[in-house]
Design a protein around this motif. Sequence first.
Motif, PDB file in Angstrom:
ATOM      1  N   GLN A   1      38.227  15.908  27.894  1.00 51.67           N
ATOM      2  CA  GLN A   1      38.321  14.512  28.314  1.00 51.67           C
ATOM      3  C   GLN A   1      38.575  14.383  29.812  1.00 51.67           C
ATOM      4  O   GLN A   1      38.042  13.482  30.468  1.00 51.67           O
ATOM      5  CB  GLN A   1      39.406  13.806  27.508  1.00 51.67           C
ATOM      6  CG  GLN A   1      39.096  13.705  26.031  1.00 51.67           C
ATOM      7  CD  GLN A   1      40.321  13.411  25.186  1.00 51.67           C
ATOM      8  OE1 GLN A   1      41.394  13.107  25.695  1.00 51.67           O
ATOM      9  NE2 GLN A   1      40.170  13.519  23.867  1.00 51.67           N
TER      10      GLN A   1
ATOM     11  N   SER B   1      39.734   5.977  20.699  1.00 52.12           N
ATOM     12  CA  SER B   1      38.549   5.759  19.874  1.00 52.12           C
ATOM     13  C   SER B   1      38.777   4.590  18.929  1.00 52.12           C
ATOM     14  O   SER B   1      39.852   4.472  18.324  1.00 52.12           O
ATOM     15  CB  SER B   1      38.241   7.010  19.063  1.00 52.12           C
ATOM     16  OG  SER B   1      37.244   6.753  18.104  1.00 52.12           O
TER      17      SER B   1
ATOM     18  N   GLU C   1      40.655  11.780  14.458  1.00 54.17           N
ATOM     19  CA  GLU C   1      39.796  12.806  13.856  1.00 54.17           C
ATOM     20  C   GLU C   1      40.664  14.062  13.786  1.00 54.17           C
ATOM     21  O   GLU C   1      41.109  14.575  14.823  1.00 54.17           O
ATOM     22  CB  GLU C   1      38.555  13.044  14.713  1.00 54.17           C
ATOM     23  CG  GLU C   1      37.542  13.983  14.069  1.00 54.17           C
ATOM     24  CD  GLU C   1      36.239  14.035  14.839  1.00 54.17           C
ATOM     25  OE1 GLU C   1      35.176  13.944  14.205  1.00 54.17           O
ATOM     26  OE2 GLU C   1      36.286  14.166  16.081  1.00 54.17           O
TER      27      GLU C   1
ATOM     28  N   ILE D   1      38.693   9.785  23.073  1.00 58.20           N
ATOM     29  CA  ILE D   1      37.349  10.362  23.173  1.00 58.20           C
ATOM     30  C   ILE D   1      36.752  10.116  24.558  1.00 58.20           C
ATOM     31  O   ILE D   1      37.176   9.227  25.287  1.00 58.20           O
ATOM     32  CB  ILE D   1      36.380   9.779  22.120  1.00 58.20           C
ATOM     33  CG1 ILE D   1      36.253   8.259  22.280  1.00 58.20           C
ATOM     34  CG2 ILE D   1      36.786  10.145  20.706  1.00 58.20           C
ATOM     35  CD1 ILE D   1      35.129   7.644  21.466  1.00 58.20           C
TER      36      ILE D   1
ATOM     37  N   TYR E   1      33.573   8.560  25.909  1.00 59.24           N
ATOM     38  CA  TYR E   1      32.667   7.593  25.276  1.00 59.24           C
ATOM     39  C   TYR E   1      31.187   7.892  25.500  1.00 59.24           C
ATOM     40  O   TYR E   1      30.366   7.666  24.609  1.00 59.24           O
ATOM     41  CB  TYR E   1      32.993   6.178  25.763  1.00 59.24           C
ATOM     42  CG  TYR E   1      33.992   5.467  24.872  1.00 59.24           C
ATOM     43  CD1 TYR E   1      33.584   4.514  23.949  1.00 59.24           C
ATOM     44  CD2 TYR E   1      35.349   5.784  24.922  1.00 59.24           C
ATOM     45  CE1 TYR E   1      34.495   3.875  23.113  1.00 59.24           C
ATOM     46  CE2 TYR E   1      36.270   5.158  24.094  1.00 59.24           C
ATOM     47  CZ  TYR E   1      35.831   4.207  23.197  1.00 59.24           C
ATOM     48  OH  TYR E   1      36.733   3.591  22.362  1.00 59.24           O
TER      49      TYR E   1
ATOM     50  N   HIS F   1      27.710  16.032  17.924  1.00 63.32           N
ATOM     51  CA  HIS F   1      28.440  14.800  17.613  1.00 63.32           C
ATOM     52  C   HIS F   1      28.970  14.884  16.187  1.00 63.32           C
ATOM     53  O   HIS F   1      28.490  15.670  15.372  1.00 63.32           O
ATOM     54  CB  HIS F   1      27.538  13.569  17.769  1.00 63.32           C
ATOM     55  CG  HIS F   1      26.488  13.469  16.702  1.00 63.32           C
ATOM     56  ND1 HIS F   1      25.254  14.085  16.799  1.00 63.32           N
ATOM     57  CD2 HIS F   1      26.493  12.834  15.491  1.00 63.32           C
ATOM     58  CE1 HIS F   1      24.543  13.836  15.710  1.00 63.32           C
ATOM     59  NE2 HIS F   1      25.279  13.082  14.901  1.00 63.32           N
TER      60      HIS F   1
ATOM     61  N   ARG G   1      32.898  10.505  13.879  1.00 65.72           N
ATOM     62  CA  ARG G   1      33.874   9.702  14.617  1.00 65.72           C
ATOM     63  C   ARG G   1      33.866   9.929  16.124  1.00 65.72           C
ATOM     64  O   ARG G   1      34.653   9.313  16.841  1.00 65.72           O
ATOM     65  CB  ARG G   1      35.285   9.975  14.081  1.00 65.72           C
ATOM     66  CG  ARG G   1      35.477   9.505  12.654  1.00 65.72           C
ATOM     67  CD  ARG G   1      36.934   9.458  12.271  1.00 65.72           C
ATOM     68  NE  ARG G   1      37.093   8.860  10.950  1.00 65.72           N
ATOM     69  CZ  ARG G   1      38.271   8.509  10.435  1.00 65.72           C
ATOM     70  NH1 ARG G   1      39.367   8.674  11.138  1.00 65.72           N
ATOM     71  NH2 ARG G   1      38.337   7.981   9.232  1.00 65.72           N
ATOM     72  N   CYS G   2      33.004  10.794  16.588  1.00 62.75           N
ATOM     73  CA  CYS G   2      33.007  11.108  18.022  1.00 62.75           C
ATOM     74  C   CYS G   2      31.604  11.521  18.459  1.00 62.75           C
ATOM     75  O   CYS G   2      31.082  12.539  17.999  1.00 62.75           O
ATOM     76  CB  CYS G   2      34.012  12.217  18.306  1.00 62.75           C
ATOM     77  SG  CYS G   2      34.086  12.727  20.030  1.00 62.75           S
TER      78      CYS G   2
ATOM     79  N   GLN H   1      31.003  15.483  21.390  1.00 68.05           N
ATOM     80  CA  GLN H   1      31.786  16.610  20.874  1.00 68.05           C
ATOM     81  C   GLN H   1      31.709  17.835  21.769  1.00 68.05           C
ATOM     82  O   GLN H   1      32.479  18.781  21.594  1.00 68.05           O
ATOM     83  CB  GLN H   1      31.311  16.974  19.471  1.00 68.05           C
ATOM     84  CG  GLN H   1      31.839  16.075  18.379  1.00 68.05           C
ATOM     85  CD  GLN H   1      33.301  16.322  18.056  1.00 68.05           C
ATOM     86  OE1 GLN H   1      33.901  17.301  18.476  1.00 68.05           O
ATOM     87  NE2 GLN H   1      33.898  15.423  17.292  1.00 68.05           N
TER      88      GLN H   1
ATOM     89  N   GLN I   1      35.333  18.918  22.235  1.00 69.63           N
ATOM     90  CA  GLN I   1      36.388  18.001  21.822  1.00 69.63           C
ATOM     91  C   GLN I   1      37.302  18.666  20.793  1.00 69.63           C
ATOM     92  O   GLN I   1      38.501  18.416  20.761  1.00 69.63           O
ATOM     93  CB  GLN I   1      35.776  16.723  21.246  1.00 69.63           C
ATOM     94  CG  GLN I   1      36.787  15.712  20.724  1.00 69.63           C
ATOM     95  CD  GLN I   1      37.787  15.292  21.781  1.00 69.63           C
ATOM     96  OE1 GLN I   1      37.450  14.636  22.751  1.00 69.63           O
ATOM     97  NE2 GLN I   1      39.037  15.691  21.601  1.00 69.63           N
TER      98      GLN I   1
END
Length: 252
Positions: free
Chosen positions: A117, A130, A135, A165, A167, A178, A181-182, A185, A197
Amino acid sequence: MLKPTLRIAVLECDEPVGKTKEKYGGYGNLFAELLNNGADLMVKKDGVKRPHLDISKYNVVNEEIFPSFDAVDAVLMTGSKYNAFDNDPWILKLVEYTKKVLAQDRVRLIGVCFGHQIIGRAMGSKVDRSDQGWEISCTPVTLTEKGKELFGVPKLAINQMHHDIVYTHPSSVEPLGHSDRCEVQGMYSPRRLISTQGHPEFGAEVITELLQRRHEQGVFDDAMFEEALTRANDHHDGVAVAAAFVRFLLED
């Protein structure tokens, strides 16, 4: 030509808790174990000579000391309980240091969770909570073709522990995968950066301890905690991710 030694500085952005702290002391030692296992797997799969990993650790939260570029070949930023979008002085210093790493062309950058991040923030992407919620635990990640190539698996299983996250992918990186939920990744730029992530360094014991701690703190309700526990012992591809990290550091 294969570099005989890779000098990797682990920027510790938090410290472990409980049994994990007792066993490893700091996240730098946990990542040292992971990266060495990754180097062993790379040798086994690729049939190449194993590089020596010279791993140093820097506590950037309390000491705010960063390695000089001439002393290292790579910088790895760990996960953290803190928010990568906050403006605490040490976080702002970390973002500025990350920008300096990205502005030069020799020292390479690896980011995991919070570190991932921070890279996104340093490259101008929005980093925030998020709207999909937490997650957690072992999670499937749908890989891009580049993700499949780098990690050597058709679909990635990796432990997660995040509510924040990145974005959007910065324009100069290649997306790696991916999840439900994200969207972001993983990110990759040859000879420049790689990030995830998820937490390749977290095995079943570590993720279980974190789930239990956050359940006790009231962060996770009973249903969320119990469901996550059912996945905590699932197979995960952390060492395959670590092998990809080491390969990335050896890219010509």
